[in-house]
Design a protein around this motif. Sequence first.
Motif: not given
Length: 734
Positions: A639-641, A646-647, A652-654, A718-719
Motif C-alpha cells: 500500500y502507498s502511504g 509522489n503523484a 496505489r497498491y500492488l 511502485f516504480l
Amino acid sequence: MTQRKKNHCWGLIAEGFRQCRTVGILFLVIMILGAVAVPVMEYINAGTMDSINVGNAEKVSTTIICSYPSSHPLLLLAVFAAPLMTLILFHFLDNRAASDLYHALPHKRITLYVCYVVSVLLWVLILLFGSMLVSLIVCKLIPGTIIYDGMVSYVLAVFLAALLLMSGLLVTMSLTGTVFTNVLLAGIILFLPRFCCKVLTSAVSSTMPFLMQSSESNNFFQNTNNLLYSWASVLMNVEDVSAEQALHPGWQALLYTFLLAVLYLAIGSWLFCHRRSEAAGQAAPSRMLQHVYRILVTMTFTIFVTSALYNTLELKMIREDWFVYVLFYVAAVLIYCIYELITTRRWKNLWKAMPGLAIVAVLNGAILLGLHTAHSKIMADRPAVQEIESVSFRNSYDHVGSGSYLYYTDYVGQNTQNIKITDPTAISLISYYFNENVKCFEEDPDSYYEKYQQIPYDYGNAMLGGAMTERMEDQSYDCYIVTIRTKKKAMDRQVYIPVKESKKLMEILKKDANYVEAWKTLPDPLDDTMTMNSYNGVELSDADVAEIFSSYREEIQQASFDQLYSTMNSSDDIADNITYSFYEKGRTYVLTCPISNSVTPKTATLYYEKVYAAQAESREIYDQVVQGKLDAMVDCTIYSGQNTTNAEIQNRYLYGDFATEESQEDQKALQQIQKYLKDAPVISGESYAVIWINPVSQDGQTVEETISITVPVDEQVFLDSSLQQYFNYDSYLE
C-alpha cells in the motif's frame, strides 16, 4: 351454600397447582439445566482461548462476564409455560361436559378464575426464581463477574410477557369454545393491532424517502412498549429494535405491558363470569360473533395486501402488477370461506356468510383512503423557520435499535441525537432545504433521486483527500438525519444540503461544546473485553491492547474536529480496529473504534510497533521462504502511504500471489521484492506491505497455519517495471 359466597379458596389454588405440576417440573428441569450449562460452557471456551499463546504473551484471564440474558437465555421458556398451563387448567371451556361440571362446583366463577390464574403465576414465579438462583450460584462458583444491572429488568420482562400471553389467551378462551379458535384469536388480539400499526406506517413512510423513524422514545403507546410485539419484531426483523433492547426494556415498556395484561385479565374475568356453558365446543357463542371473527381473520391477511397495493398505486405500477393483486384478493376470499368451514363444518352456512365479504371490501377501501390522507398530511408538514425551536443530528441508521454492535460513528450518533442545536443559521438551513427537498419530490420523485442521491463521477477524488471541484460543490449534497422540534412535536427527516452550505452547518456544530465532546468522548470498557480486529493477522496481548487504547483515547481528545469527523465517516486510512464491550443505560454494547493513521498517528505507530514485535518469528519463517529453504504460498499486498508526495503512486497498491513450490519465477520475484522491504516497524503514514505466508508441509499437500508480517517498504517498489508482471497494479480510484 356458604362456600358459594367466598371469593377465594386455597384448595382450588392447590388443585390448579397440582394439575400443572407435570408441565411445571419439566420446564423447571430444562431451565435449570440451561442455567448450569450456558455459563459452564462459556467458562470452558474462555479457558480454551486463554491457553492459546497469543503473539509473545499468554492471557491469564480466569473469569467470564455473566450478564443477562446471555448467561441464562432459557429463562424465556417461562413465557411459553404460562399459556400451556392456561390451556391445561381452563380446558373445560372447550368441552361441554367438562364445562357443565366445573360450573356446577360450589364456587363463584370469579373464584375459579382467580384461583387458577394464581396457580399459573405461582408456577411462573417458581420457574423464574428457581432457575435464576441456580444461574447466579453457578456464575459465582466457576467463577464469573456478574453484571447485576439489567438482570431485574430481564426477569420482570419475562414475567410480564408470560402474564400478557396468559391474559390474552384467557380472553379468547372465554369468547370461543375450541382450541383452534382459542389460539388463533389470541394471536390476533395480542399481535395484530401492533402489526397493523407497523404495516400501515411503513406503507406511508416507504413512499416518502425523506421520512425517517423517530428517535424520540417518550411515546408511551409506541409499538415496542408492547413486550410481546417487541420480541416478535426481533425474530421477524420488522422493527428497529435489538434483542438486548427488547429483553432489557425501560420502565415505560414494563408499565405498558403490565397495564395491558391487567386490562386483558379484567376483560377475561368478566367474559368468564358471563359465559354460557353451552358455548363450550363452539367456535363462537353467537352468529354475530362468528361474523366478527371471520372478518377479523380475513382482514389479518388483506391489510398486508392493501398496504402493498397502496405502494404500487403511489409508484404508478398498477398496470404491471394488477393481476397479482387479483390473485391475492381471491386468496382472501378463500381464507374467509375456509375459516367458516373449519369452525362451523357446515356448507349451508357458507352462503349465509357471503355478505360479510362486502364489509371486508369496505374496510380495505377505508384503509386505502386513510393511507392517502396520511400521505398528504405528512407532505404538507413543513415547519417554517419561526416554528422550529431546535434541531438535532443523528446517524442514517439507528444501530442502537438494530443491534448491540456499534461503530464509532454509531456511538457518537446516539449521543448527538439528544443535543439540541438552537443556532438560527442552522435552523434556517434545515428549514429551507427540507422544504426544497419535499418540493422536488412532490413535483417529480425521479428527479428527487437523480438530484440528491446521484454522486458526480469525480467525487471519489475528494473522498480520498483530493480537492473538491466547483462542479462537485454545485452538484453534490451531504445527507443529514435531523430531528426537527417545534412547540407541538418532534419529527425525524432526511435532509440533503449542498456541500457549500453544509460547510456553514459544520462551522456551527464545531462551536457547540457538547457536540464536539460527544465526538471525542469514549465509554469505559468492561474488564477483559478489549481486542484488536487483527487486520494483520496478529493477536496482541491484553497489556498491549490496553496500552494502545490508552494512547488512542488521549489522542482522540486532542484531535482536530474537522479531521475526526471526515475520517470517521469514511473507511479509508485505517490501520486496525479496537473492539470492546461497555455498559450504558441498562444494556451492554460492543464498540469498534478505528485507529486512523491521520487522526491518531501516535497510536497507529504504537500499534505497528507492537505488531512488529509480535511478528519476529513470522519474519524468520518468511526469510526462509525467500531464501528457498521453505516452500510456501504467499499473498503480498503493498500500500502507498498517506504521506506519499509522489503523484505517480498516491492511492496505489500492488497485489500478487506466489507459490514457491510450483514456480522458480515466483521465488525470484519474492527475492526481488525483498530488497524493498525494511526490517523495522511501520511508521504511521508511510508505505507498507502486508504479506501472508502459508508454509507448505513436507508432504506437499497440506498447508500449515497461516502467518503474516507487516513491514514498511521503499516507495520505489511502485516504480519498478520489472515487478509489474507479478502484480495486479491497481488504484483506489478505479
